[in-house]
Design an enzyme around this catalytic site. Sequence first.
Site, PDB file in Angstrom:
ATOM      1  N   GLU A 347       0.734  -1.519  -0.657  1.00 52.94           N
ATOM      2  CA  GLU A 347      -0.145   0.002   0.373  1.00 52.94           C
ATOM      3  C   GLU A 347       0.766   1.226  -0.002  1.00 52.94           C
ATOM      4  O   GLU A 347       2.106   1.462   1.444  1.00 52.94           O
ATOM      5  CB  GLU A 347      -0.928   0.120   1.113  1.00 52.94           C
ATOM      6  CG  GLU A 347      -1.339  -1.006   1.602  1.00 52.94           C
ATOM      7  CD  GLU A 347      -2.426  -1.253   2.981  1.00 52.94           C
ATOM      8  OE1 GLU A 347      -3.651  -1.433   3.117  1.00 52.94           O
ATOM      9  OE2 GLU A 347      -1.836  -0.466   3.714  1.00 52.94           O
ATOM     10  N   CYS A 348       1.180   2.142  -0.597  1.00 54.97           N
ATOM     11  CA  CYS A 348       1.461   3.491  -0.763  1.00 54.97           C
ATOM     12  C   CYS A 348       2.998   3.644  -0.211  1.00 54.97           C
ATOM     13  O   CYS A 348       3.298   2.785  -2.077  1.00 54.97           O
ATOM     14  CB  CYS A 348       0.740   4.181   0.225  1.00 54.97           C
ATOM     15  SG  CYS A 348       0.510   6.215  -0.022  1.00 54.97           S
ATOM     16  N   GLY A 349       3.454   3.568   0.023  1.00 55.43           N
ATOM     17  CA  GLY A 349       4.571   3.458   0.269  1.00 55.43           C
ATOM     18  C   GLY A 349       4.944   2.184   0.220  1.00 55.43           C
ATOM     19  O   GLY A 349       6.269   2.415  -0.362  1.00 55.43           O
TER      20      GLY A 349
END
Length: 477
Positions: A347-349
């Site tokens: 997710e994301c990072g």
Amino acid sequence: MITKAIPRIMIASVSSGSGKTIITAGVAALLKQYYCKESLIYKCGPDYIDPLFHRKTGCIVGNLDLFFSNEEEVLSRITKEAQENQILIIEGAMGLFDGIGATTATASAFHLAAVTQTPIILVVDTHGMALSVCALIKGSVEFIPAQFHNKYIPAIKGIILNRCSPSLVQKLRPIIEELCEIPVLGAIPDTPSLHIPSRHLGLTLPHEQKNLSLLMRSAVKMIEQNISVSRIQYIADQATSLPCKTDVCERTFFYYQRQDTKPLIIAVAQDEAFCFYYEENLVLLKKNGFTIKYFSPLHDKQLPENTAALYLGGGYPELYGKQLEENQIMRKNISYRIKEGLPAIAECGGFIYLHHTMRCQDEKIYQLCDVLDGECFWTGKLQRFGYITLAAKQDTLILKTGERIRAHEFHYFDSTIQGNSCIAEKPVSHIKWDCIISDNNQNTQLFAGFPHLYFPSCPQAIYRFAQKTREYQTQLP
């Protein structure tokens, strides 16, 4: 109907940056010190940074969010999780009335207080104001969003003035209490040492404070000297008993039934660069048979022994690009394991970390895991910010075609590859776009993208993840 008495308060404000987080943590510490009350702290909304500070008080923490969960599920959860001799503290999100789409109060702190019938303590940052504070308070008391007419309206039961000098408090207190008919519970003078700096995704993290222990002790002392904690306790004790929603079907009934005693180990990235996780996600992983082993992409050289699944959460990889690049052994280990079939959610990072390269704010480019043949790059502004619902366009690692899961995006980076396994849709504007990489050259063991997923909104996804992990584990030597 069976009801349950749950002492509770919401600490809210009319805007972000008013001091809610440090006041919430300090009040929780004092309630434990003076009243032997353990606090159960919930953050309203999708925030994953403020709970990191709440956790430093030693309290049980979590998120309550009326986009991720419906009203009955929130009530059911509160009545199940609140224990005897606990006080429930909810920290509001943004401004009290700020909800989905900027023009509604849906899923706002006010909405959550209404659903849970929780009395509100309003923190008001008085910096640059005097008598105008009365207008701000009175407006907050009298304003009722249209959707809440003829519904339960939560009451503001107390005011805490922040960044307010002792001399000004003496002048304002009687006027506020006369004109607004709400007690002032105290005031905290402007204290720069208690200010937690912010950056593009919110507050700087606990480990980045020069002396977090000193900061917390100073905050507790300041609140003890200036705020009536006994009156806060009294307000909490007066909260209406809540109905026990025993008839609500818990969506997390999709638990994977373990067939043997061999641990189902999931490696979860946890360090300075990766630390954004919803507590509810980790709980649901455990309920589905996973044993969580934390590791550091910054400092470790290998994934934990017997890793059968991987969870790379969000964080600030852009602040640690050099260290992530220099840890080649870990990058190669993760790349090899995912490419050979290790089930992984990113997710994301964590999604950024799987790219070939990352171009940061200073234009420096760092080599990353090279699982995904693309570049992430700093854009200088928020990209696709806000709540979304993901709908699967095809069968993926965790979602079947047509299944939906709720999520939130909050990032300044973008990518040359977005994926097209799911469609993301905003709840008010209904703007849509393709996202999520789940095929990775026909490898269906990856689910990666910018959205931060809220697992309990689609628990069968994690049940399926556990099944796929068990299948993968049987192939390991």
